[in-house]
Scaffold this active site. Sequence first.
Site, PDB file in Angstrom:
ATOM      1  N   ASP A  23      35.557  39.330  45.800  1.00  0.00           N
ATOM      2  CA  ASP A  23      34.617  40.447  45.694  1.00  0.00           C
ATOM      3  C   ASP A  23      33.663  40.299  44.514  1.00  0.00           C
ATOM      4  O   ASP A  23      32.776  41.136  44.318  1.00  0.00           O
ATOM      5  CB  ASP A  23      35.362  41.784  45.615  1.00  0.00           C
ATOM      6  CG  ASP A  23      36.349  41.872  44.467  1.00  0.00           C
ATOM      7  OD1 ASP A  23      37.068  40.885  44.214  1.00  0.00           O
ATOM      8  OD2 ASP A  23      36.421  42.940  43.816  1.00  0.00           O
ATOM      9  N   HIS A  24      33.821  39.214  43.751  1.00  0.00           N
ATOM     10  CA  HIS A  24      32.923  38.939  42.631  1.00  0.00           C
ATOM     11  C   HIS A  24      32.086  37.672  42.833  1.00  0.00           C
ATOM     12  O   HIS A  24      31.154  37.439  42.064  1.00  0.00           O
ATOM     13  CB  HIS A  24      33.719  38.831  41.330  1.00  0.00           C
ATOM     14  CG  HIS A  24      34.393  40.107  40.939  1.00  0.00           C
ATOM     15  ND1 HIS A  24      33.926  40.945  39.946  1.00  0.00           N
ATOM     16  CD2 HIS A  24      35.497  40.720  41.439  1.00  0.00           C
ATOM     17  CE1 HIS A  24      34.703  42.004  39.832  1.00  0.00           C
ATOM     18  NE2 HIS A  24      35.679  41.889  40.740  1.00  0.00           N
TER      19      HIS A  24
ATOM     20  N   HIS B  40      33.651  49.865  39.711  1.00  0.00           N
ATOM     21  CA  HIS B  40      34.723  49.141  40.407  1.00  0.00           C
ATOM     22  C   HIS B  40      35.786  50.116  40.915  1.00  0.00           C
ATOM     23  O   HIS B  40      36.984  49.941  40.709  1.00  0.00           O
ATOM     24  CB  HIS B  40      35.337  48.096  39.458  1.00  0.00           C
ATOM     25  CG  HIS B  40      36.081  46.999  40.161  1.00  0.00           C
ATOM     26  ND1 HIS B  40      37.421  47.063  40.423  1.00  0.00           N
ATOM     27  CD2 HIS B  40      35.671  45.804  40.645  1.00  0.00           C
ATOM     28  CE1 HIS B  40      37.828  45.958  41.031  1.00  0.00           C
ATOM     29  NE2 HIS B  40      36.769  45.171  41.176  1.00  0.00           N
TER      30      HIS B  40
END
Length: 325
Positions: free
Chosen positions: A66-67, A268
Amino acid sequence: MEIVFLGTSSGVPTRSRNVSSLAVRLKQRGEIWLFDCGEGTQHQLLQSDLKVGRIRRIFITHMHGDHVFGLMGLLASIGLAGAPDRIDLYGPPQLETYLDACARYSHTHLHYPITVHKHKPGVIYEDEDYRVLCDRLDHRIPAYGYRVEERDRPGRFDVAKAQALGIPPGPVYGQLKLGQQVTLDDGRVIHGQDLCGDPQPGRKVVYCTDTIYCDNAVRLSEGADVLIHEATFSHRDATLAQQRLHSTSTMAAQVALAAGVKHLFMTHFSPRYAPGNDLDLRDLLSEARAIFPHTDLAYDFLTYEVPKPSNAMAVSSSNEGSRSR
């Protein structure tokens, strides 16, 4: 220095939040520095007023998907949009191997130079205007937080005082503005610092994700104007946070308080706090503000101009810094 949040969800995107990415726009030099690049980041860029061709540096915190899942696609699109002089990437040692594999198996050829700089605690980039530091955080895999520091600038030059001293305008004014010592044609020695006001402190922005509360995050954030810190879970879900090595809202607030920062943006967020659930992001905001009042919730496309020390803060998009989505 302007911050644009491009993705504020954790793990997976939601209808209103994409996964992790943050842009820092350096207006004076016309550059964009990107922090993390989750899947769909280039779509987020297209919906913003940020120009992809202005991206010069990309900083990756760690190798969770997800990064990083959006990185190769973004690099390819940048090349198709017009090759830049170069792009510098900063991240874990595995980042270069990952990009090589993506390029090989997708038959992608980038027609511009890319340099990958591997993480190491301390200063990882600096020039005459900025420096960037990083330090290890506490997550399931190696993850690093970043600190962007703007250099202190000389105080305002007093033109009237210079004229009263009979100093002729010209290149000498530039030297004096920098605080330098100058010898005039008549033999007088003028100290630039005597003609300048107090130095203007540079602004400091810190980005910490993914991590549980840790001392390194506090040290990295010390005295920052803005701390952007993950708050994946509510304080009421602290057990989950401990198990998964993510932060709660109160952990983020405790880092901000201990580090003496001016403003905290939480980001986040777990999709479990979507509107309509037993707990939502308003609860996380209340938990954090009970510890650190100068806290806001980030949301996608929130734009924040980091104030100079003497100016009031300014949040764009109808001042919705505490909005919950």
